[in-house]
Enzyme design. Structure first.
Site, PDB file in Angstrom:
ATOM      1  N   HIS A 109     -28.806  85.719 -31.817  1.00  0.00           N
ATOM      2  CA  HIS A 109     -30.260  85.575 -31.892  1.00  0.00           C
ATOM      3  C   HIS A 109     -30.833  86.985 -31.765  1.00  0.00           C
ATOM      4  O   HIS A 109     -30.256  87.831 -31.077  1.00  0.00           O
ATOM      5  CB  HIS A 109     -30.835  84.779 -30.714  1.00  0.00           C
ATOM      6  CG  HIS A 109     -30.308  83.397 -30.537  1.00  0.00           C
ATOM      7  ND1 HIS A 109     -29.131  83.132 -29.911  1.00  0.00           N
ATOM      8  CD2 HIS A 109     -30.837  82.199 -30.876  1.00  0.00           C
ATOM      9  CE1 HIS A 109     -28.950  81.816 -29.877  1.00  0.00           C
ATOM     10  NE2 HIS A 109     -29.969  81.229 -30.456  1.00  0.00           N
ATOM     11  N   ASP A 112     -30.813  88.299 -28.292  1.00  0.00           N
ATOM     12  CA  ASP A 112     -29.505  88.564 -27.668  1.00  0.00           C
ATOM     13  C   ASP A 112     -29.138  90.021 -27.840  1.00  0.00           C
ATOM     14  O   ASP A 112     -28.533  90.623 -26.949  1.00  0.00           O
ATOM     15  CB  ASP A 112     -28.370  87.767 -28.333  1.00  0.00           C
ATOM     16  CG  ASP A 112     -28.609  86.281 -28.374  1.00  0.00           C
ATOM     17  OD1 ASP A 112     -29.354  85.790 -27.514  1.00  0.00           O
ATOM     18  OD2 ASP A 112     -28.032  85.626 -29.277  1.00  0.00           O
TER      19      ASP A 112
END
Ligand code: XUL
Ligand code: CO
Length: 445
Positions: A109, A112
């Site tokens: 993501h 992240d």
């Protein structure tokens, strides 16, 4: 865990080298017993069968917190440094891990890999800077991006949803994130782009205009698809079904629901499904069932591999180690012709009390070996056992005579009814479930 510095380069997993293949007799927990990446099975190397991917969020971000306590795992790349420096160190650690494990892909993501900034522009800049570094890392290591995605569920602004939020202002922030995540995915040569419907759903119908929210989701996905194509994304968009959690009623409930949604909103030409075991089981299905539903609709894309706990009803995201499940899904996947541009992403986390750095390696190795065994067993069942013949014979009444005419659409309801009158009560034909189960077990053992 300590960090070792060799010739100015930090090593985040010291003492663990490249994971070797040692075969089924090995007692070494840090070696593969069945996953031999170059071994050819059913015409393809194991590497190409699985296209394994490491999930950035569980492996390098989730430190084991739960509703009852904070994280237990100390990441050596996280020692209170400035957030962008932490993101750079984490990237180094991630590529060290992925390379040592010999996994060909990863997934992330936006949040992240790069921290959220003070405003949209700063968040975009953070992601662009880390994307440039990730590109270099990919070139050096040969590791590729299976898919990117945007985390439009974690920040508090998304508490009532992202694309389905009743507040248009929130939807625009989701658009800003998805735009940048698509750009990062294209820059990194991502083969797919995932939409998991984070908080796209509702808790109570009392405050929810479901039709309007679903229409917003359809429109949002159309606009995201168009932007991705405009900037050169040639890969597959994927929707990841999940029936509940975080919201009580998630709109992307299961494969069948998502297939209907994609067809309704004209998305089925660009989108396929990313199916996750623990999401399928929360929906009351097996993993194999939800994969088969997608295969049959021509919309099977990719897999998030994990398993739930059979004794409780939430998303525990455990590393898949159930051999029976592995065999069942490999039977479906082999018959479907394989994963194509999809892969198997380990959307799984080690347990909160698995705090040794080696546990992250062992968890992946164990799952990879389970799936490799599943592949070998499924291939034997398909090529050596009477399994396919048995299943085909169950339907043999449609292979000749009036059955064929029915399948061709040549018999109307009156003609079908006449046949029943003439032939009388049919003989009972056993479904032989236990015979099938014993056959599978015979090949497992
Ligand atoms: C949540 C989940 C997500 C998606 C990506 O249950 O599976 O991690 O895979 O957003
Ligand atoms: Co997932």
């Amino acid at each position: 865990m300590s960090v070792k510095v060799v010739l100015g380069k930090k090593e985040y997993f010291p003492g663990i080298g490249k994971i070797p293949f040692e075969g089924p007799d090995s007692d070494n927990p840090l070696a593969f017993k069945y996953y031999d990446e170059n071994r050819v099975v059913a015409g393809k190397s194991m590497r190409d069968h699985f296209r394994f991917a490491v999930a950035y969020w569980h492996s390098f971000c989730g430190a084991g917190s739960d509703p009852f306590g904070p994280g237990t795992i100390t990441f050596p790349w996280d020692h209170g440094q400035e957030p962008m420096q932490m993101a750079r160190d984490k990237l180094d650690a991630a590529f060290e891990f992925i390379t040592k494990l010999g996994i060909p892909f990863y997934c992330f993501h936006d949040r992240d890999i790069a921290p959220e900034g003070g405003d949209v522009r700063e968040s975009w800049k953070n992601l662009e800077d880390i994307t440039a570094l990730a590109k270099k890392k990919q070139e050096e290591s040969g590791v590729r991006l299976l898919w990117g995605t945007a985390n439009v569920f974690g920040h508090k602004r998304y508490m009532n949803g992202a694309a389905t939020n009743p507040d248009f202002a929130v939807l625009t922030h989701a658009a800003a994130q998805v735009k940048a995540a698509l750009e990062a995915t294209v820059a990194l040569g991502g083969e797919n782009y995932v939409f998991w419907g984070g908080r796209e759903g509702y808790y109570t119908l009392l405050n929810t205009d479901m039709k309007r929210e679903q229409e917003h989701l359809g429109l949002f996905l159309q606009k995201a698809r168009d932007y991705g194509r405009k900037i050169g994304f040639k890969g597959t968009y994927l929707i990841e079904p999940k029936p509940m959690e975080p919201t009580k009623h998630q709109y992307d409930f299961d494969s069948a629901t998502v297939i209907g949604f994609l067809r309704q909103y004209g998305l089925a030409g660009d989108f396929k499904l990313n199916i996750e075991n623990n999401h399928a089981t929360l929906a009351g299905h097996t993993f194999a069932h939800d994969i088969q539903v997608a295969v049959d609709a021509g919309l099977f894309g990719s897999l998030d591999v994990n398993q739930g706990d059979p004794h409780n009803g939430w998303d525990t995201d455990e590393f898949l180690h159930n051999l029976y499940d592995a065999v069942e899904i490999m039977l479906v996947i082999l018959q479907a012709g394989g994963l194509k541009s999809g892969g198997m992403n380990f959307d799984a986390k080690r347990r909160r009390s698995s705090t040794d750095p080696e546990d992250l390696f062992i968890a992946h190795i164990s799952s990879m070996d389970t799936l490799a065994r599943g592949l070998l067993i499924a291939d034997s069942i398909l090529t050596q056992s009477p399994y396919l013949k048995m299943r085909k014979e169950r339907y043999s009444s449609y292979d000749s005579g009036k059955g064929v005419a029915f399948e061709r659409g040549e018999l109307d309801l009156e003609k079908l009814a006449d046949l029943a009158v003439k032939a009388g009560e049919p003989a009972l034909i056993s479904g032989k479930q236990e015979l099938y189960e014993s056959l599978i077990n015979r090949y497992i053992h």
